[in-house]
Design an enzyme around this catalytic site. Structure first.
Site: not given
Ligand SMILES: [Zn+2]
Ligand SMILES: [Zn+2]
Length: 284
Positions: A36, A260, A144, A228, A181, A70, A67, A215, A107, A178, A230
Site C-alpha cells: 500500500r 490469486e 505479468e 481485471d 488478464h 501495485y 509480487h 496466475h 505489472h 495471468d 478475478h
Molecule cells: Zn499481478
Molecule cells: Zn495476476
C-alpha cells in the site's frame, strides 16, 4: 506445474509459509512488503529468512515468487514518479534476493496518455536501471500480462516481447501469464484447438520457456472485456477445462501456478484441491 496460492505476510514471512502449508501449496506468492505504500520499509532480518525457509521446507513448498507493489508504474509520465517507482523496484529485487526468492512478478506499467511506444521504452529503461543497481543477482523479474485496460501496457505478447528484447538483461527476464488478464485482453483459449493456437502464439512471440509462472484465476467477464475481475476457478467465463489443459501441459511442468482470487485461506484450500484433482497421470 507447481500449484499454490498468494498468501499473506501480515503475520510475518513465517506465517506465509504456515498459510501455504494449510492450503496445501507446492508454490506460494507473497508481497515482500506492504503493497500500500512506496515508502522504504524496514530491512528483513536474517532470522526471519531462516524461519521462513524452515517453514517452507516443513510444508514441502518448493516454488516461490514475490509480487511487486501495485503502486510501481515504471512508465510514469512525471520523472519524479518514475524515479520513485524505479527505486521501489530496486527494493523489490533486493528483498526477493534476501528472502531467497527467484522471481519478482510485476505489472509492466501504464503510459498515462503518452503513447504505447513511449511507455514500452520507459519500462525497458526502468527495468534496466533497477537491475543495474540492485544487488539481486539471483532474481529474475517476470512481466505479468495485463487485461489491457486504459493506458495499461502488457496486454499483448508483442508488447511484452518489445520490453524484453530491448533490455540489456533479456536473458534474465521472464513472463507470468495471468489467465484472467489474458482472457480479458482478448485471447481465446477456451477450446482444445484454441488453447493450442493460444500457446502457439505465446511460443512464436515470447517462447514458452520464458513463462515461469501462471496466475490461475478465472474471470468474471468474457473475452476482450479489458476488465481485471478475478473469479474463483471454474466459476467464471474460463471454466474448468482450460485449467485442466494448463496443469497437465508438460511445457510448464516447472512453472508456478498461483491462485490469486481474494478470499480466506479455506477458500484457497478448496480451489487448490480442485486444481490438483485436474492432474492426469503423465502419458508414457
Ligand atoms: Zn499481478
Ligand atoms: Zn495476476
Amino acid at each position: 506445474m507447481l500449484l499454490g496460492a498468494h498468501v499473506s505476510i501480515s503475520g510475518g514471512f513465517v506465517e506465509a509459509a504456515k498459510a501455504g502449508k494449510y492450503i496445501g501449496c507446492e508454490a506460494i506468492q507473497i508481497f515482500s512488503r506492504s503493497p500500500r505504500t512506496l515508502r522504504r520499509t524496514k530491512p528483513i532480518a536474517p532470522e526471519e529468512v531462516q524461519a521462513f525457509w524452515d517453514g517452507l521446507k516443513k510444508a514441502r513448498i518448493v516454488g516461490t515468487a514475490t509480487h511487486g507493489n501495485y503502486l510501481i508504474n515504471l512508465s510514469a509520465t512525471a520523472a519524479r514518479m518514475r524515479k520513485l517507482a524505479r527505486t521501489a523496484f530496486v527494493e523489490e529485487l533486493e528483498r526477493a534476493q534476501i528472502l531467497g526468492i527467484p522471481y519478482v512478478i510485476f505489472h509492466p506499467g501504464a503510459h498515462m496518455g503518452k503513447g504505447e511506444a513511449w511507455g514500452l521504452r520507459q519500462i525497458t529503461e526502468s527495468v534496466d536501471w533497477a537491475m543495474a543497481r540492485a544487488d539481486a543477482p539471483n532474481v529474475s523479474p517476470l512481466l505479468e500480462n495485463t487485461a489491457g485496460q486504459g493506458s495499461t501496457l502488457g496486454g499483448t505478447w508483442e508488447q511484452l516481447r518489445e520490453i524484453i528484447e530491448a533490455s540489456r538483461f533479456t536473458d534474465r527476464l521472464g513472463v507470468c501469464i495471468d489467465t484472467c488478464h489474458a482472457l480479458a485482453a482478448g485471447y481465446d483459449f477456451l477450446s482444445p484447438d484454441r488453447y493450442d493456437g493460444f500457446m502457439g502464439h505465446v511460443e512464436a512471440v515470447l517462447g514458452t520457456r520464458r513463462v515461469r509462472a501462471f496466475h490461475l484465476n478465472d474471470s468474471k467477464q468474457g473475452i476482450g472485456s479489458h476488465a481485471d475481475r478475478h473469479e474463483h476457478i471454474g466459476k467464471g467465463e474460463i471454466g474448468i477445462d482450460p485449467f485442466r489443459w494448463l496443469v497437465n501441459d508438460p511445457r510448464f511442468a516447472a512453472s508456478l501456478g498461483i491462485i490469486e482470487t481474494a478470499g480466506p485461506n479455506r477458500v484457497f484450500k478448496k480451489s487448490l484441491k480442485l486444481l490438483k484433482s485436474l492432474r492426469e497421470p503423465a502419458a508414457t
